[in-house]
Design a protein around this motif. Sequence first.
Motif, short mmCIF file in Angstrom:
data_model
loop_
_atom_site.label_atom_id
_atom_site.label_comp_id
_atom_site.label_asym_id
_atom_site.label_seq_id
_atom_site.Cartn_x
_atom_site.Cartn_y
_atom_site.Cartn_z
N GLU A 1 0.82 -1.20 0.00
CA GLU A 1 0.00 0.00 0.00
C GLU A 1 0.86 1.26 0.00
O GLU A 1 0.38 2.36 -0.31
N CYS A 2 2.11 1.12 0.37
CA CYS A 2 3.06 2.24 0.37
C CYS A 2 4.46 1.67 0.14
O CYS A 2 4.66 0.45 0.17
N ASP A 3 5.42 2.56 -0.08
CA ASP A 3 6.79 2.14 -0.38
C ASP A 3 7.74 2.27 0.81
O ASP A 3 8.79 1.63 0.84
N LEU A 4 7.38 3.11 1.75
CA LEU A 4 8.21 3.29 2.94
C LEU A 4 7.34 3.89 4.03
O LEU A 4 6.23 4.37 3.78
N LEU A 5 7.85 3.85 5.26
CA LEU A 5 7.17 4.40 6.43
C LEU A 5 8.11 5.34 7.17
O LEU A 5 9.34 5.17 7.11
N VAL A 6 7.53 6.27 7.89
CA VAL A 6 8.28 7.09 8.84
C VAL A 6 7.68 6.88 10.22
O VAL A 6 6.47 7.09 10.41
N HIS A 7 8.50 6.42 11.16
CA HIS A 7 8.05 6.18 12.53
C HIS A 7 8.79 7.12 13.49
O HIS A 7 9.94 7.50 13.23
N SER A 8 8.17 7.43 14.61
CA SER A 8 8.94 7.90 15.77
C SER A 8 9.66 6.68 16.31
O SER A 8 9.02 5.70 16.71
N LEU A 9 10.99 6.72 16.31
CA LEU A 9 11.75 5.51 16.64
C LEU A 9 11.43 5.00 18.04
O LEU A 9 11.45 3.79 18.28
N LYS A 10 11.10 5.88 18.96
CA LYS A 10 10.80 5.43 20.32
C LYS A 10 9.57 4.54 20.40
O LYS A 10 9.40 3.81 21.37
N VAL B 1 13.16 5.52 9.15
CA VAL B 1 12.60 5.39 7.81
C VAL B 1 12.71 3.92 7.42
O VAL B 1 13.80 3.38 7.29
N GLU B 2 11.56 3.27 7.29
CA GLU B 2 11.51 1.82 7.11
C GLU B 2 10.97 1.47 5.72
O GLU B 2 10.05 2.12 5.22
N THR B 3 11.55 0.46 5.11
CA THR B 3 11.06 -0.01 3.81
C THR B 3 11.18 -1.53 3.76
O THR B 3 11.63 -2.16 4.72
N ARG B 4 10.76 -2.12 2.65
CA ARG B 4 10.85 -3.57 2.50
C ARG B 4 12.28 -3.97 2.15
O ARG B 4 13.00 -3.24 1.48
N GLU B 5 12.66 -5.16 2.60
CA GLU B 5 13.99 -5.67 2.26
C GLU B 5 14.17 -5.82 0.76
O GLU B 5 15.29 -5.71 0.25
N ASP B 6 13.08 -6.09 0.03
CA ASP B 6 13.17 -6.28 -1.41
C ASP B 6 12.81 -5.01 -2.18
O ASP B 6 12.50 -5.07 -3.37
N ALA B 7 12.86 -3.85 -1.52
CA ALA B 7 12.57 -2.59 -2.21
C ALA B 7 13.58 -2.38 -3.32
O ALA B 7 14.73 -2.84 -3.25
N GLU B 8 13.18 -1.65 -4.33
CA GLU B 8 14.07 -1.39 -5.46
C GLU B 8 15.35 -0.71 -4.97
O GLU B 8 15.34 0.10 -4.03
N THR B 9 16.46 -1.07 -5.60
CA THR B 9 17.77 -0.57 -5.18
C THR B 9 17.82 0.95 -5.21
O THR B 9 18.39 1.58 -4.31
N GLU B 10 17.22 1.55 -6.22
CA GLU B 10 17.24 3.01 -6.33
C GLU B 10 16.57 3.66 -5.13
O GLU B 10 17.07 4.66 -4.59
N LEU B 11 15.45 3.09 -4.67
CA LEU B 11 14.77 3.64 -3.50
C LEU B 11 15.59 3.44 -2.24
O LEU B 11 15.75 4.36 -1.44
N ARG B 12 16.14 2.24 -2.06
CA ARG B 12 16.97 1.97 -0.88
C ARG B 12 18.15 2.94 -0.83
O ARG B 12 18.49 3.47 0.23
N ASP B 13 18.78 3.16 -1.96
CA ASP B 13 19.94 4.06 -2.01
C ASP B 13 19.53 5.49 -1.66
O ASP B 13 20.26 6.20 -0.95
N ALA B 14 18.37 5.92 -2.16
CA ALA B 14 17.92 7.28 -1.87
C ALA B 14 17.62 7.44 -0.39
O ALA B 14 18.01 8.44 0.24
N ILE B 15 16.93 6.47 0.19
CA ILE B 15 16.62 6.54 1.63
C ILE B 15 17.90 6.56 2.45
O ILE B 15 18.03 7.33 3.41
N ARG B 16 18.87 5.74 2.06
CA ARG B 16 20.12 5.65 2.81
C ARG B 16 20.85 6.99 2.88
O ARG B 16 21.57 7.28 3.84
N ARG B 17 20.63 7.83 1.90
CA ARG B 17 21.28 9.13 1.89
C ARG B 17 20.72 10.07 2.96
O ARG B 17 21.30 11.12 3.24
N LEU B 18 19.60 9.70 3.56
CA LEU B 18 19.01 10.49 4.65
C LEU B 18 19.59 10.10 6.01
O LEU B 18 19.29 10.75 7.02
#
Length: 334
Positions: free
Chosen positions: A74-83, A204-221
């Motif tokens: 239903e979505c590609d990533l999530l943002v949580h309050s880590l606590k 910032v949480e995503t699926r382990e099988d998310a596309e590499t481009e998305l994982r790389d973009a998130i990692r830059r945050l």
Amino acid sequence: MTLAGPPIRLGTRRSALAMTQSGHVARALEEVSGRPVELVQIVSEGDTNRGSLSQLGGTGVFATRLREALRAGECDLLVHSLKDLPTAPAPGLVIAATPARADARDVVLTRDGTPLERLRPGALIGTGSPRRIAQALRANPDLAVHDLRGNVDSRMQRVIDGELDAIVLAAAGLDRLDTRTPLRLEPRALDEWPTAAGQGALAVETREDAETELRDAIRRLDDARTRIAVTVERSVLSGIEAGCHAPVGVHAHYEGDRLHIRAAVYGAEGERLVEDGAVLLPEQGYIRDGGSGNGADAAGGADQIDRARDIGSGIAHRLLERGAADLVSRELPS
């Protein structure tokens, strides 16, 4: 900047704070990815059930439905309050980034600025957190505690209206909402009042099988020092097998190159305290230079995260040896 490509769908709770936090991440992700990011509102049990957080089960009450939506596509990533996240890994999902942390302190809000320790006997303080209850009663045993839920504005209004004498909120939430209030704020020092593991940080949480481009973009945050600090904190919580709403305060932060850690486990009414801490140097396995955008990879790789987990586990072990197990309800395996 012209955004191109299919939109990235960011799942978020619908509360004002969650939407604001997610909006900050969305704009940053648009900047690094060059793609538009749209917010997808998801309703969790914690949003609809008005019971006490501790009675709802605490750990993961806000995250479960969001994670179901992520796994279902239903979505590609999530943002949580880590606590608010359980410390156990979520099957099929990965925390791909922890952006730079905001203010991790708690703040006591009152009408006239009376310090917590000097509030009158019987003064009514509102909070639903067992940790905050214990800390408040330890600071002032004559307080009366009122279990409190609701958004930031509704909580503050109850103090303004005189229903409560004080409330305790996270400084990060007030800052992110750019809150304006006539109430007086008393920030609590972290060395005396350590907060929840991960407080002030986002995941910032995503699926382990998310596309590499998305994982790389998130990692830059990702922010390296934030990831190291919160890994230590969450490893303490995991090591004593306590949930994120247990009466446990733990905070790690850098002062120059030194990593300072303070952990405390409280009796339900603050009558007991078991504590531990450490000050660690870079040569003991920690990063010398922080920075954003590359996370632990630029800071020496996964071995730094492993080292952070080891330190947190060691602190947890010492806390248990000193009697912390008697003060928390241990989490049962799911």
